[in-house]
Each structure stands twice: as C-alpha cells, then as structure tokens.
Write an enzyme that holds these catalytic residues in place. Structure first.
Site, PDB file in Angstrom:
ATOM      1  N   TYR A 120       0.002  10.907   2.087  1.00  0.00           N
ATOM      2  CA  TYR A 120      -0.210  10.751   1.062  1.00  0.00           C
ATOM      3  C   TYR A 120      -1.813   9.995   0.919  1.00  0.00           C
ATOM      4  CZ  TYR A 120       4.040  10.837  -1.233  1.00  0.00           C
ATOM      5  OH  TYR A 120       5.251  11.639  -1.462  1.00  0.00           O
ATOM      6  N   LYS A 164       9.924   6.511  12.032  1.00  0.00           N
ATOM      7  CA  LYS A 164       9.999   7.407  12.918  1.00  0.00           C
ATOM      8  C   LYS A 164       9.581   7.762  14.599  1.00  0.00           C
ATOM      9  CE  LYS A 164      12.801  11.101  13.296  1.00  0.00           C
ATOM     10  NZ  LYS A 164      14.183  11.464  13.500  1.00  0.00           N
ATOM     11  N   ASP A 195      15.953   8.683   9.507  1.00  0.00           N
ATOM     12  CA  ASP A 195      17.302   8.880   9.060  1.00  0.00           C
ATOM     13  C   ASP A 195      18.181   8.315   9.415  1.00  0.00           C
ATOM     14  OD1 ASP A 195      16.135   8.940  11.837  1.00  0.00           O
ATOM     15  OD2 ASP A 195      16.991  11.004  12.509  1.00  0.00           O
ATOM     16  N   ASP A 219       8.966   6.840  -0.674  1.00  0.00           N
ATOM     17  CA  ASP A 219       9.605   7.331  -1.680  1.00  0.00           C
ATOM     18  C   ASP A 219      10.587   8.372  -1.944  1.00  0.00           C
ATOM     19  OD1 ASP A 219       8.467   9.121  -4.863  1.00  0.00           O
ATOM     20  OD2 ASP A 219       6.650  10.635  -3.172  1.00  0.00           O
ATOM     21  N   ASP A 223      14.662   7.858  -4.070  1.00  0.00           N
ATOM     22  CA  ASP A 223      15.216   8.012  -4.963  1.00  0.00           C
ATOM     23  C   ASP A 223      16.406   8.196  -4.371  1.00  0.00           C
ATOM     24  OD1 ASP A 223      13.157   8.758  -6.641  1.00  0.00           O
ATOM     25  OD2 ASP A 223      13.977  11.425  -6.633  1.00  0.00           O
TER      26      ASP A 223
END
Ligand code: ATP
Length: 325
Positions: A120, A164, A195, A219, A223
């Site tokens: 971002y 990652k 993951d 982010d 969720d």
C-alpha cells in the site's frame, strides 16, 4: 478529569452503515460518562457527490488538531483517479500501527498490521498493457511495527511474525528485523508463512496470540479472522502513530444493509472503547467491553450473528449493561 482540557475527537461517521454504528458508539460513550468534545466532519462518498472531493485539506488540518479520530466507514467514490481518504489520513498522521483485537468467548488474539508501507505504498505505474505496484519494506517501518507488537506480546504469551520470505525477498528484511526486535526485548517469537497462517486461522486459531505482519497480509488476514470470530461487525481497530490515532470498526460501509437499522454496532462500540483507553480512561474502556460481552452472552445480537435484534436494541442493551455492576 477536572482541570484538564476536554479531549477533542474528530467524528467521521462516513457512508453506508458508518453513521448508524457511530451513533451507537457515541451513545455508549456518553452513557459511560466519557468526557470529550466532538468535532463532526463530513468526509467520504456523500461529500464527494456534493463537492467532487471526498475530503478537503481543511478537514485534514482539523483532524490534525484533534486528539484523535473516530471513524465509521467510507465508501470508495466511483472515480478511477480517487485516492483513498483513509490511506491519506493514515499516511499524513503517520498512523503506522494497525491494532486489531479479535475476541470471542473462546478466542483472543491480536493482529498487528503495518499500516504505511508494503504493497500500500501508493507507488504505482499504471499502463494499458502492464501495471506495477511497488512493495516497500524498510528497516525503520519493520522495527517500529515489531516494537508495537512486542509491547503487546510482552504482556501476553508470544509473537508470531507473518511473512512470505521464501518468495518475496523484501520480506527477508521484515522477518530479520522483527526477529531482532523480539530477541532484544526478550519476547518469545516464532515465524510462519502467510499461507500457513491463513490455514491455521481456520483449523486452529487458538494457537495464535499476537501476530505481526505487513500491510496487505494484515488486511486480508483480518477479514479472515473476523469470519473465524463470527462477523466483521464484531471487530474493532486502532490506527496508532506518535501522539495521534484513529479508531474504526474493521468492516466497510456495507451498502447492502445500510439504512435498514440492522448493522452490528459492536465493532464501532469496541473501537470507541479502544479510543477511550488510548485517551487515558482504561477503566471506562473495560466497563464498555464488559457491557458488550454481557450483551452478547444474553444473545442480544443483529442478523449477521443469526439473531433478529436491531442496531438500536443492541446499543440499548449495552447501555443497560453498563449501568449494572
Ligand atoms: P468496503 O468496500 O467499504 O469494504 P464491502 O461491502 O466490500 O465494503 P464490508 O462493508 O465490510 O465490505 O461488508 C462485507 C459484508 O459484511 C457485507 O455483506 C456486509 O453487509 C457485512 N457487514 C459488514 N459490516 C457489518 C456490520 N457491522 N453488521 C452486519 N453486517 C456487516
């Protein structure tokens, strides 16, 4: 708080269900006796429709002059050149630490998301045939988010560094830096590929305590975590910088249920509790959180949690529970 100036809070109710849940949060704060001055600001899609601008420079100045911001939700205006108001506020106030606690009767963990860089960064080249977004990881950015996460983990059990680095070389700097900060502070730390974290959040979420990660991963995992807890509508967040902060539920403006009076206000109420704690009233924050838990225990909840109460019913139940010892 006699003698002290009342704290000034910029209130950005925003769009969709934003105004509905902010109204609930403010009613609970008032009932809890929280002492502050409200500065309402119209920012978001509604403002953009009237003026062509979702937020003005003056609004940003006003926000900077307040102690902190309470925000509902903002709908992204349908303009390809629109730059997110929320990202702008986070960047301008350097609100680098996004703290997202996930509580339910069985689970209790916190995602700490770096809020100013990563994917971002806003550094993008957009073409017809090829587009790029630059993923920025800095030592300073990683150090300060790791420090914020370690402050929390030191009072709890452990830190999980989410990355990652087997594919993204930029994450080697993130991982190494977080590991060093945790070791220097003697905070027990493990690391896990993003993951694997996504999988474990579903299979065994109880294994997590405090997770620290970069912007996009945080982010998305937030969720997912909200789904594991039961609803996006339950979850709160704080965006913290040096001396400034913004508090908001993690959900968006939910246009599909806006205006129906059924939005779950708990995420916004919990965000208000986090705000009051940050403003130096931890006891009031604990009372609000206790009243929320009592309300949920009694099954007074909105349709997202399978019940049929309205936003106003849940708000009144939280207020009634505040009055009880
Ligand atoms: P945005 O782009 O603003 O994030 P969105 O619709 O993609 O909007 P959300 O607004 O977070 O994302 O909504 C995702 C889903 O969760 C929707 O079906 C919405 O109705 C539901 N939802 C979100 N917040 C709440 C809430 N407070 N109470 C009940 N349902 C909610």
């Amino acid at each position: 708080m006699s003698g002290a100036r009342a704290k000034k809070i910029a209130v950005v109710a925003g769009d969709g269900i934003g105004p509905e849940v902010v109204k609930s949060a403010l009613a609970v704060l008032d009932a809890a006796g929280a002492d502050f001055e409200k500065v309402p600001l119209e920012v978001g899609l509604g403002r953009w429709k009237k003026t062509g601008q979702a937020m003005s420079d003056e609004d940003l100045e006003t926000i900077k002059q307040c102690d902190c911001v309470l925000l509902g939700a903002i709908t992204t205006p349908p303009d390809p050149n629109y730059r997110s108001v929320l990202l702008r506020i986070r960047k301008e106030l350097d609100l680098y630490a996004n703290i997202r606690p996930f509580h339910s009767f069985k689970l209790d963990f916190i995602i700490v998301r770096e809020n100013t860089e990563g994917l971002y960064s806003g550094i993008e080249e957009v073409g017809e045939e090829e587009s790029r977004t630059l993923r920025v990881i800095t030592r300073r950015g990683s150090e300060r988010i790791a420090a914020a996460a370690c402050d929390l983990a030191a009072k709890r059990k452990k830190l999980t560094i989410v990355h990652k680095s087997n594919v993204l070389r930029s994450d080697r700097l993130f991982l190494k830096t977080c590991q060093k900060v945790a070791a220097d502070r003697k905070v027990p730390a493990e690391d896990m590929l993003v993951d694997a974290v996504a999988y474990n959040l579903v299979i065994n979420p109880g294994r997590f305590d405090v997770l620290v990660t970069s912007n996009l991963f945080g982010d998305i995992l937030s969720d997912e975590a909200a789904g594991v807890i039961g609803s996006l509508g339950l979850c709160a967040s704080a965006n913290i910088g040096e001396g400034h902060a913004l508090f908001e539920p993690i959900h968006g403006s939910a246009p599909d249920i806006a205006g129906k009076g059924i939005a779950n206000p708990i995420g916004a109420i919990r965000s208000a509790a986090m705000m009051i704690e940050w403003l130096g009233e931890p006891e009031t924050a604990r009372r609000i959180e206790g009243a929320v838990e009592q309300t949920l225990l009694r099954g007074i909840a909105t349709p997202d949690l399978g019940k049929s109460y309205k936003t106003a019913d849940v708000t009144q139940a939280v207020i009634a529970n505040l009055a009880k010892k």
